[in-house]
Write a protein that holds these residues in place. Structure first.
Motif, PDB file in Angstrom:
ATOM      1  N   GLU A   7      48.681  42.913  42.757  1.00  0.00           N
ATOM      2  CA  GLU A   7      48.647  41.731  41.908  1.00  0.00           C
ATOM      3  C   GLU A   7      47.420  40.883  42.237  1.00  0.00           C
ATOM      4  O   GLU A   7      46.737  40.395  41.355  1.00  0.00           O
ATOM      5  CB  GLU A   7      49.926  40.923  42.102  1.00  0.00           C
ATOM      6  N   ASN A  11      44.370  40.105  39.749  1.00  0.00           N
ATOM      7  CA  ASN A  11      43.981  38.722  39.490  1.00  0.00           C
ATOM      8  C   ASN A  11      42.497  38.521  39.805  1.00  0.00           C
ATOM      9  O   ASN A  11      41.788  37.858  39.054  1.00  0.00           O
ATOM     10  CB  ASN A  11      44.847  37.754  40.306  1.00  0.00           C
ATOM     11  N   ARG A  14      40.511  40.123  37.064  1.00  0.00           N
ATOM     12  CA  ARG A  14      40.574  39.295  35.864  1.00  0.00           C
ATOM     13  C   ARG A  14      39.624  38.102  35.992  1.00  0.00           C
ATOM     14  O   ARG A  14      38.883  37.793  35.066  1.00  0.00           O
ATOM     15  CB  ARG A  14      42.007  38.824  35.622  1.00  0.00           C
ATOM     16  N   GLN A  15      39.648  37.457  37.159  1.00  0.00           N
ATOM     17  CA  GLN A  15      38.760  36.297  37.365  1.00  0.00           C
ATOM     18  C   GLN A  15      37.293  36.716  37.309  1.00  0.00           C
ATOM     19  O   GLN A  15      36.465  36.014  36.739  1.00  0.00           O
ATOM     20  CB  GLN A  15      39.080  35.595  38.688  1.00  0.00           C
TER      21      GLN A  15
END
Length: 132
Positions: A7, A11, A14-15
């Motif tokens: 996760e 994340n 994605r950032q």
């Protein structure tokens, strides 16, 4: 424990993607500006070589926008940039040192379409697809 790491990794990815997208949008704004300036040079230019060089710049910038916007999930921008690139390539193939009225209208329509599609993208970057 593994799912927590995954996760976090997702994340982070994605950032990183969102950060790269911001950079892409800023660079694309400048590329659209270059297209606009060179479109004006094509429209108002009197020297054949000046017009041809402006068409080359518009074609090159449109090509770059088409590929990069597709990467970031902006299919409409990619399609309209590809259309503009194709129009420019066709005019360059016939060495159009000056465009007739119909050619000028076709080029203007292609620039207008890219302008409109990129305006939507700039106004709402979330319309793009995040690949994860």
């Amino acid at each position: 424990e593994n799912s927590g790491r995954r996760e976090m990794t997702d994340n982070n990815l994605r950032q990183a993607f969102l950060s790269l997208r911001e950079e892409f949008l800023e660079i694309t704004r400048r590329r659209i500006g270059d297209i606009e300036l060179n479109f004006l040079a094509v429209s108002s230019g009197t020297e054949a070589e000046e017009i041809l060089e402006a068409l080359r710049v518009v074609k090159r910038e449109a090509h770059t926008i088409a590929g990069a916007s597709g990467t970031y999930g902006y299919a409409d921008v990619s399609k309209s940039a590809n259309t503009l690139e194709t129009v420019c390539a066709r005019f360059l193939d016939v060495n159009a040192g000056a465009l007739d009225g119909a050619q000028q209208e076709e080029l203007e329509a292609a620039v207008d379409c890219l302008r409109a599609d990129s305006g939507h993208m700039f106004a709402d970057p979330e319309i793009g697809i995040i690949p994860f």
